[in-house]
Write an enzyme that holds these catalytic residues in place. Structure first.
Site, PDB file in Angstrom:
ATOM      1  CE  LYS A 186      67.765  72.968  67.270  1.00  0.00           C
ATOM      2  NZ  LYS A 186      68.434  73.025  68.587  1.00  0.00           N
ATOM      3  CG  ASN A 242      70.683  77.759  74.013  1.00  0.00           C
ATOM      4  OD1 ASN A 242      69.813  78.050  73.173  1.00  0.00           O
ATOM      5  ND2 ASN A 242      71.954  77.613  73.703  1.00  0.00           N
ATOM      6  CG  ASP A 249      75.359  77.343  73.281  1.00  0.00           C
ATOM      7  OD1 ASP A 249      75.942  78.352  73.734  1.00  0.00           O
ATOM      8  OD2 ASP A 249      74.635  77.393  72.272  1.00  0.00           O
ATOM      9  CG  ASP A 279      70.297  75.099  71.225  1.00  0.00           C
ATOM     10  OD1 ASP A 279      70.503  74.145  70.463  1.00  0.00           O
ATOM     11  OD2 ASP A 279      70.708  76.243  71.006  1.00  0.00           O
TER      12      ASP A 279
HETATM   13  P1  ATP Z   1      69.699  79.554  67.109  1.00  0.00           P
HETATM   14  O1  ATP Z   1      70.714  79.547  66.035  1.00  0.00           O
HETATM   15  O2  ATP Z   1      68.567  80.525  66.937  1.00  0.00           O
HETATM   16  O3  ATP Z   1      70.329  79.678  68.466  1.00  0.00           O
HETATM   17  P2  ATP Z   1      69.326  76.941  67.865  1.00  0.00           P
HETATM   18  O4  ATP Z   1      69.981  75.923  67.065  1.00  0.00           O
HETATM   19  O5  ATP Z   1      70.080  77.453  69.023  1.00  0.00           O
HETATM   20  O6  ATP Z   1      68.961  78.159  66.988  1.00  0.00           O
HETATM   21  P3  ATP Z   1      67.219  76.259  69.707  1.00  0.00           P
HETATM   22  O7  ATP Z   1      67.907  77.125  70.676  1.00  0.00           O
HETATM   23  O8  ATP Z   1      67.051  74.836  70.069  1.00  0.00           O
HETATM   24  O9  ATP Z   1      67.901  76.336  68.280  1.00  0.00           O
HETATM   25  O10 ATP Z   1      65.789  76.845  69.383  1.00  0.00           O
HETATM   26  C1  ATP Z   1      65.639  78.150  68.875  1.00  0.00           C
HETATM   27  C2  ATP Z   1      64.488  78.858  69.553  1.00  0.00           C
HETATM   28  O11 ATP Z   1      63.252  78.177  69.296  1.00  0.00           O
HETATM   29  C3  ATP Z   1      64.598  78.889  71.056  1.00  0.00           C
HETATM   30  O12 ATP Z   1      65.313  79.988  71.511  1.00  0.00           O
HETATM   31  C4  ATP Z   1      63.150  78.973  71.502  1.00  0.00           C
HETATM   32  O13 ATP Z   1      62.718  80.314  71.462  1.00  0.00           O
HETATM   33  C5  ATP Z   1      62.428  78.184  70.439  1.00  0.00           C
HETATM   34  N1  ATP Z   1      62.190  76.796  70.874  1.00  0.00           N
HETATM   35  C6  ATP Z   1      63.035  75.745  70.731  1.00  0.00           C
HETATM   36  N2  ATP Z   1      62.501  74.614  71.202  1.00  0.00           N
HETATM   37  C7  ATP Z   1      61.276  74.939  71.679  1.00  0.00           C
HETATM   38  C8  ATP Z   1      60.215  74.187  72.305  1.00  0.00           C
HETATM   39  N3  ATP Z   1      60.329  72.874  72.541  1.00  0.00           N
HETATM   40  N4  ATP Z   1      59.087  74.860  72.663  1.00  0.00           N
HETATM   41  C9  ATP Z   1      58.979  76.179  72.419  1.00  0.00           C
HETATM   42  N5  ATP Z   1      59.930  76.941  71.841  1.00  0.00           N
HETATM   43  C10 ATP Z   1      61.081  76.332  71.467  1.00  0.00           C
HETATM   44 MN    MN Z   2      69.723  78.218  70.907  1.00  0.00          MN
END
Ligand code: ATP
Ligand code: MN
Length: 256
Positions: A77, A198, A193, A210
């Protein structure tokens, strides 16, 4: 004379605007090369062997699919540094003892580092409290490495995209309440959140993701965040035939 003053002002204004722009551009560039350096080091150590594909590009972060030297699947990430997202982040960092030492919240580079560390430390808490979530591997600079959850290289779907029968949704509703209870009582965290966006649906269970904005339950706004989480979860499960608890009952169950 007035005309002169006016135009001087304009020049100053333009200069300020240009300065902002160039500051922004250089910050982003510096960050880009820092990320490259960081990734390069991880390749040298064999923690990473290949990065092959983007799982998600969002407002807050991009997530990439990678593999380690010994073929373990990893999600990377990478947090955004745009000023706009920082304004929103501040309220989750202020008001909590873990971040008392952080004074330079206006510095995007430092802020994003705190943000990545915060998510890492929250994932650790989830692991220790027995809440299903990606296992954290490391955080450094503005990136976080964690266990990838999915199958055959495909990320597990978000709960919002999972196709659920009524009986499955009933099971998942209970699971969700248990997760919220454990987060609060075992991990001392409020997600802040939590929603069907999430949570992933993986091997028939819910995985919490997240957690960069998740706060300690002693955070001054923790109760407000928890109420909001309860709201989101209730609204989502209302779409199914699960017989949701009242908001107050859910909130009391978690906090009593
Ligand atoms: P956004 O602005 O898109 O909401 P975010 O900061 O909320 O980004 P995350 O929600 O942590 O970031 O991750 C975005 C997406 O990546 C998740 O919705 C999921 O689909 C995918 N993702 C995150 N972590 C993983 C993981 N460990 N394994 C598989 N997919 C993941
Ligand atoms: Mn997210």
């Amino acid at each position: 004379a007035n005309v002169l003053i006016e135009s001087d002002k304009r020049v100053d204004k333009d200069r300020i605007r240009m300065k902002d722009k160039s500051d922004h551009a250089t910050t982003e560039n510096v960050l880009d090369s820092r990320i490259k350096n960081k990734l390069h080091k991880l390749f040298e150590k064999g923690i990473l062997a290949e990065i092959n594909g983007c799982i998600s590009t969002g407002k807050e972060a991009n997530v990439y699919y990678a593999k380690s030297k010994n073929k373990a699947e990893i999600a990377i990430k990478i947090y955004r540094t745009s000023i706009l997202t920082f304004k929103n982040r501040e309220k989750y960092i202020r008001g909590e003892y873990r971040f008392d030492h952080v004074h330079s919240l206006s510095n995007p580079r430092k802020m994003v580092k705190v943000w990545a560390e915060k998510e890492f430390s929250n994932l650790k808490r989830l692991e220790q409290g027995g809440v299903r979530a990606p296992r954290p591997i490391l955080s450094g600079g503005h990136l976080l490495l964690m266990e990838f959850l999915g199958s055959d290289g495909w990320a597990a779907p978000k709960l919002k995209d999972a196709v659920l029968t009524d009986s499955k949704s009933r099971i998942l509703y209970r699971e969700c309440i248990e997760i919220m209870w454990k987060m609060y009582n075992k991990c001392r965290l409020v997600h802040a959140d939590l929603s069907e966006y999430n949570m992933l649906y993986h091997n028939g269970s819910i995985i919490v993701i997240d957690v960069s904005q998740a706060v300690d339950r002693d955070h001054c706004n923790a109760m407000e965040f928890l109420r909001n989480d309860c709201n989101n979860i209730t609204a989502f499960f209302k779409k199914y035939d699960v017989g949701v608890m009242s908001l107050q009952a859910l909130f009391d169950f978690i906090t009593d």
